[in-house]
Design an enzyme around this catalytic site. Structure first.
Site, PDB file in Angstrom:
ATOM      1  N   TYR A 138      10.767 -38.761 -38.067  1.00  0.00           N
ATOM      2  CA  TYR A 138      10.933 -37.323 -38.263  1.00  0.00           C
ATOM      3  C   TYR A 138       9.714 -36.543 -37.754  1.00  0.00           C
ATOM      4  O   TYR A 138       9.418 -35.446 -38.219  1.00  0.00           O
ATOM      5  CB  TYR A 138      11.166 -36.991 -39.742  1.00  0.00           C
ATOM      6  CG  TYR A 138      12.413 -37.613 -40.358  1.00  0.00           C
ATOM      7  CD1 TYR A 138      13.324 -38.345 -39.603  1.00  0.00           C
ATOM      8  CD2 TYR A 138      12.683 -37.474 -41.712  1.00  0.00           C
ATOM      9  CE1 TYR A 138      14.452 -38.917 -40.175  1.00  0.00           C
ATOM     10  CE2 TYR A 138      13.815 -38.049 -42.289  1.00  0.00           C
ATOM     11  CZ  TYR A 138      14.683 -38.767 -41.513  1.00  0.00           C
ATOM     12  OH  TYR A 138      15.796 -39.332 -42.089  1.00  0.00           O
ATOM     13  N   LYS A 189      11.724 -52.707 -39.572  1.00  0.00           N
ATOM     14  CA  LYS A 189      12.769 -53.294 -38.739  1.00  0.00           C
ATOM     15  C   LYS A 189      12.034 -53.936 -37.567  1.00  0.00           C
ATOM     16  O   LYS A 189      12.320 -53.666 -36.395  1.00  0.00           O
ATOM     17  CB  LYS A 189      13.750 -52.184 -38.304  1.00  0.00           C
ATOM     18  CG  LYS A 189      14.973 -52.670 -37.572  1.00  0.00           C
ATOM     19  CD  LYS A 189      15.873 -53.551 -38.394  1.00  0.00           C
ATOM     20  CE  LYS A 189      16.987 -54.133 -37.514  1.00  0.00           C
ATOM     21  NZ  LYS A 189      17.662 -55.281 -38.123  1.00  0.00           N
ATOM     22  N   ASP A 222      17.896 -53.633 -43.041  1.00  0.00           N
ATOM     23  CA  ASP A 222      19.311 -53.991 -43.260  1.00  0.00           C
ATOM     24  C   ASP A 222      19.443 -54.984 -44.404  1.00  0.00           C
ATOM     25  O   ASP A 222      20.313 -54.854 -45.278  1.00  0.00           O
ATOM     26  CB  ASP A 222      19.951 -54.524 -41.964  1.00  0.00           C
ATOM     27  CG  ASP A 222      19.057 -55.485 -41.202  1.00  0.00           C
ATOM     28  OD1 ASP A 222      17.849 -55.548 -41.493  1.00  0.00           O
ATOM     29  OD2 ASP A 222      19.562 -56.188 -40.305  1.00  0.00           O
TER      30      ASP A 222
END
Ligand code: ATP
Length: 358
Positions: A138, A189, A222
């Site tokens: 962001y 990730k 995930d």
């Protein structure tokens, strides 16, 4: 007498309902505690202000906010104005402009509230999610080229600075150290995103050396979603990037009963600027104006604000009042499967605060 200046920004939608409810509860608490005074100024910023002035807050809005000790925020979002315009018009400029880099989101199953996870109780869902709040996905870096043409290109570049990653990891390790389980899960990730996310892994290992009393592990984002559902009891404090923690904390709120309960603190841990406290939910147009918004998130948020201001006893008393009220299903709003109104829940918390046995 300890005195605090609070900027209240109800903003849009149900923010206009839950922030006044929160201020009412704070007044009841103030009358009870006697040791402090809150000087509240309500600022009319948000989408209606934008319709009138072409901006969501005045040009010197950040300077105005710096004069306060804390900001009590509702929501920003409007059915006629795109979400990326409202978000970048008010909430993100405040968080980024005041360098509130640590976004803290507790998720706990309060008494009387059922998790959608069958058979899970309060001792199994008691987490704090720490979201990096100043950069990452962001950061706002990117742009659009060949706008509107078939060969249009858009880039949205995540920015991770070593200083930014290190400060949020230090904050999260420190927060974990202060809790009884002293456990931290660093979510990334880094299998697929081999630059920024690998930097996170490296800095986490470096920072961990300064916190030998905190046990920590790593999880891919995930895999983290399944762990939250299947093994909630293995989680204590979680730290993740701006985007990942944004998503995980909505899941956490749902698993802890409802978005209408979950609070947030946007902290500048260095205390150079005021921190901002808000429910994690948004403006919720579908229920705005109906008087049925759950105000518990904004009450819990107010307790976090008092804690940050150093009023720990008052914060604990407010949490005790909230828990007494949620324990009775008659005080559950429709999001929790009940039929209580915002007013009823607010009055119940005020009554609990006025009671002698709290
Ligand atoms: P925004 O665009 O401002 O983020 P939104 O309406 O898209 O707002 P949220 O406000 O975060 O999204 O909430 C999604 C839904 O959850 C709402 O539409 C509403 O039905 C429910 N909800 C959220 N907060 C509350 C609350 N305090 N009380 C009851 N229901 C709520």
């Amino acid at each position: 007498m300890r005195e605090y200046r609070i900027a209240a920004i109800p903003g849009d939608g149900i923010g206009q309902e839950v922030v006044p409810a929160g201020l009412e509860v704070l007044r009841a608490l103030e009358a009870r505690e006697a040791g402090f005074r809150l000087h509240v100024e309500t600022l009319p910023w948000g989408s209606d202000y934008y319709r009138r002035h072409g901006r969501f807050m005045p040009a010197d809005g950040l300077e105005l906010l710096r004069r306060f000790d804390a900001i009590y925020f509702g929501a920003v979002g409007d059915s006629e104005i795109p979400d990326h315009v409202t978000l970048w018009g008010l909430r993100l400029p405040i968080c980024q402009g005041l360098d509130q880099y640590a976004n803290v989101r507790p998720a706990r199953l309060l008494p009387g509230i059922k998790s959608p996870l069958a058979g899970r109780g309060p001792e199994e869902i008691d987490w704090v999610i720490v979201r990096e709040n100043s950069e990452g996905e962001y950061a706002g870096t990117g742009g659009r080229v060949h706008r509107g043409l078939p060969l249009e290109v858009a880039t949205e570049v995540a920015v991770f600075t070593r200083a930014g990653v290190e400060r949020i990891l230090r904050f999260a390790f420190g927060l974990a150290r202060g809790r009884s389980r002293r456990k931290l899960t660093v979510v990334t990730k880094s299998n697929a995103q081999r630059h920024g996310m690998v930097l996170w892994d490296e800095v986490a290992a470096e920072v961990a050396r300064d916190f030998p009393d905190v046990s920590w592990d790593k999880e891919l984002v995930d895999a983290m979603t399944t762990r939250m559902v299947l093994k909630p009891q293995t989680i204590d404090v979680v730290v993740a990037t701006n985007l990942h923690a944004d998503i995980l904390s909505d899941l956490a709120a749902a698993l802890a009963g409802s978005l209408g309960i979950a609070p947030t603190a946007n902290l500048d841990p260095a205390r150079r600027s005021p921190s901002m406290f808000e429910p994690i939910h948004g403006s919720a147009f579908d229920i705005a104006g109906k008087g049925i918004a759950n105000p518990i998130a904004s009450f819990w948020t107010a307790a976090m604000m008092l804690e940050h201001l150093g009023e720990k006893d008052a914060a604990a008393r407010l949490m005790a009042a909230i828990e007494r009220v949620t324990a009775d299903p008659a005080n559950h709003t429709p999001d929790l499967g009940g039929s209580a109104t915002t007013r009823r829940v607010t009055e119940a918390v005020c009554d609990a605060l006025r009671g002698a046995n709290l």
